[in-house]
Design a protein around this motif. Structure first.
Motif, mmCIF file in Angstrom:
data_model
loop_
_atom_site.group_PDB
_atom_site.id
_atom_site.type_symbol
_atom_site.label_atom_id
_atom_site.label_comp_id
_atom_site.label_asym_id
_atom_site.label_seq_id
_atom_site.Cartn_x
_atom_site.Cartn_y
_atom_site.Cartn_z
ATOM 1 N N UNK A 143 31.526 26.041 53.407
ATOM 2 C CA UNK A 143 30.316 25.406 53.927
ATOM 3 C C UNK A 143 30.163 25.619 55.428
ATOM 4 N N UNK A 144 28.932 25.511 55.901
ATOM 5 C CA UNK A 144 28.674 25.582 57.332
ATOM 6 C C UNK A 144 29.309 24.395 58.058
ATOM 7 N N UNK A 145 29.397 23.254 57.364
ATOM 8 C CA UNK A 145 30.059 22.089 57.969
ATOM 9 C C UNK A 145 31.517 22.408 58.282
ATOM 10 N N UNK A 146 32.188 23.127 57.379
ATOM 11 C CA UNK A 146 33.590 23.491 57.604
ATOM 12 C C UNK A 146 33.724 24.418 58.802
ATOM 13 N N UNK A 147 32.770 25.326 58.974
ATOM 14 C CA UNK A 147 32.804 26.231 60.134
ATOM 15 C C UNK A 147 32.660 25.437 61.424
ATOM 16 N N UNK A 166 40.092 18.737 59.577
ATOM 17 C CA UNK A 166 40.930 19.606 58.753
ATOM 18 C C UNK A 166 40.613 19.418 57.280
ATOM 19 N N UNK A 167 40.356 18.191 56.866
ATOM 20 C CA UNK A 167 40.033 17.956 55.462
ATOM 21 C C UNK A 167 38.753 18.684 55.062
ATOM 22 N N UNK A 168 37.777 18.676 55.952
ATOM 23 C CA UNK A 168 36.547 19.403 55.655
ATOM 24 C C UNK A 168 36.850 20.894 55.516
ATOM 25 N N UNK A 176 29.553 17.161 54.691
ATOM 26 C CA UNK A 176 28.714 16.647 55.777
ATOM 27 C C UNK A 176 29.303 15.347 56.338
ATOM 28 N N UNK A 177 29.738 14.465 55.437
ATOM 29 C CA UNK A 177 30.285 13.186 55.878
ATOM 30 C C UNK A 177 31.573 13.373 56.698
ATOM 31 N N UNK A 178 32.455 14.272 56.262
ATOM 32 C CA UNK A 178 33.685 14.521 57.013
ATOM 33 C C UNK A 178 33.379 15.084 58.397
ATOM 34 N N UNK A 179 32.352 15.912 58.477
ATOM 35 C CA UNK A 179 31.930 16.416 59.783
ATOM 36 C C UNK A 179 31.471 15.266 60.666
#
Length: 378
Positions: A322-326, A313-315, A290-293
């Motif tokens: 995770x949905x954050x990565x999407x 990219x790190x996320x 979440x924080x990286x997003x």
């Protein structure tokens, strides 16, 4: 008789060589299942070149790669496994041991990239800079400017500063690429100030250049120990979450994830970026995906596309399910389309995001990825 024995022996040897050569694994973003039994041939200019088990040659961007493992480096596979299980110190030790156990240029380049990301994500600018510049000196290509740390510069141990200072000093003489030279200048300025302050109170034995990695003695790494010996009057051990000074914002207090989201939703991107830069010093128990997003979004909207691409990219790499990565994959695709003007990479990222969103049954992200793909095709 000799001929009958000799030919099968040669065949067996050749088959053994093929099995050894085709035993590298590639983890692609968004997929927990690796492409196994391939041969990684090259990492250069942000691209990975490899052969699959049928002998076909492929080329993919590093933005599409979560992780790599090499047959000759079992410590690297061990590091990646430890990182997935949130065993940070075990991962760091295995990364460092892998670096000591290889002389292959491609292996060393990849390990410096991974260590650069590892340290920068944990707010360790000096250590991250040392690995960035080590990668620069292996491959003098402007693409690697992405490795410039984005975390805040803060004091660390004398051995880590000594290491980074001398690596940057060497790079200052050797780097030819103008874009990399600018990155080296910025990092060198930051490190030199810290190094001069730290040198004034260092009371230990003189350190030999090249005797440490990430500020740890190579002998200790070989023995399986990660112990920082500083011999300085100042203390630089990171404070515990209970006693550390909370990141300051315009309201003088630590912002919660919900409060950072509120700033982003309200379009207060400079304030959100300030909060994220402070939080990066000590994320504590926050959900890092979440924080990286949040960090990537704030950077993108304040006209820092390269730094934003790193966070996004790190996320994707560290938290692919995770949905954050999407969401980060879709946003990274936007950067590749608008800033880098690379429609092929943009399309691949959006297609991957669409597959991820469908597997997560996240209708909003499915619609967002589909809309962006449709716009791209017009």
């Amino acid at each position: 008789m000799m001929r009958q024995v000799y030919i099968p022996a040669i065949c067996f040897l050749l088959l053994s060589m093929v099995r050894v050569a085709l035993s590298d694994d590639i983890y692609f973003a968004g997929s927990p299942i690796p492409l196994k039994n391939c041969q990684i041939e090259q990492i250069a200019a942000g691209q990975l070149v490899y052969f699959d088990r049928q002998g076909r040659r492929h080329r993919r961007t590093l933005d599409e790669i979560d992780a790599l493992t090499f047959d000759e480096l079992p410590q690297l596979a061990k590091a990646e496994k430890a990182l997935r299980e949130n065993e940070d110190q075990a991962a760091l030790l295995s990364y460092l041991q892998a670096l000591l156990n290889t002389q292959q240029e491609m292996h060393r380049l990849w390990l410096h990239i991974r260590l650069n990301h590892y340290h920068d994500l944990r707010g360790q600018y000096i250590e991250a800079a040392a690995h960035a510049v080590s990668a620069f000196m292996i491959q003098d290509d402007a693409y690697w400017r992405k490795l410039e740390p984005v975390s805040e510069v803060k004091m660390t141990t004398y051995p880590a500063l000594h290491e980074a200072f001398h690596l940057l000093q060497q790079a200052d003489r050797e780097i030819i690429s103008g874009e990399l030279a600018s990155v080296v200048d910025r990092m060198f300025t930051a490190v030199r100030i810290m190094y001069e302050q730290r040198s004034a109170d260092y009371t230990g034995h003189p350190l030999a250049v090249g005797s440490t990695i990430s500020g740890y003695r190579k002998d200790d790494i070989r023995d399986g120990r990660l112990q920082k010996v500083d011999h300085s009057l100042q203390t630089v051990e990171p404070p515990s979450p209970e006693t550390s000074t909370p990141p300051m914002t315009t309201r003088g207090k630590r912002l919660s994830p919900r409060e950072v989201d509120a700033l982003l939703d309200a379009g207060e991107f400079p304030l959100a970026l300030t909060a994220c830069r402070h939080i990066a010093r000590n994320p504590g128990e926050r959900d890092l995906s979440h924080f990286l997003r949040q960090y990537g979004w704030a950077l993108k909207e304040t006209d820092h596309p390269e730094e934003a691409a790193i966070m996004l990219t790190r996320c994707m790499v560290l938290y692919p399910e995770t949905e954050h990565a999407t969401w980060c994959t879709i946003t990274l695709a936007t950067i590749y389309n608008e800033t880098y003007v690379q429609p092929d990479t943009t399309r691949r990222l959006l297609q991957r995001a669409l597959e991820q969103a469908k597997s997560q049954q996240h209708q909003e992200l499915i619609q967002l990825a589909q809309n962006k793909l449709q716009l791209l095709e017009k």
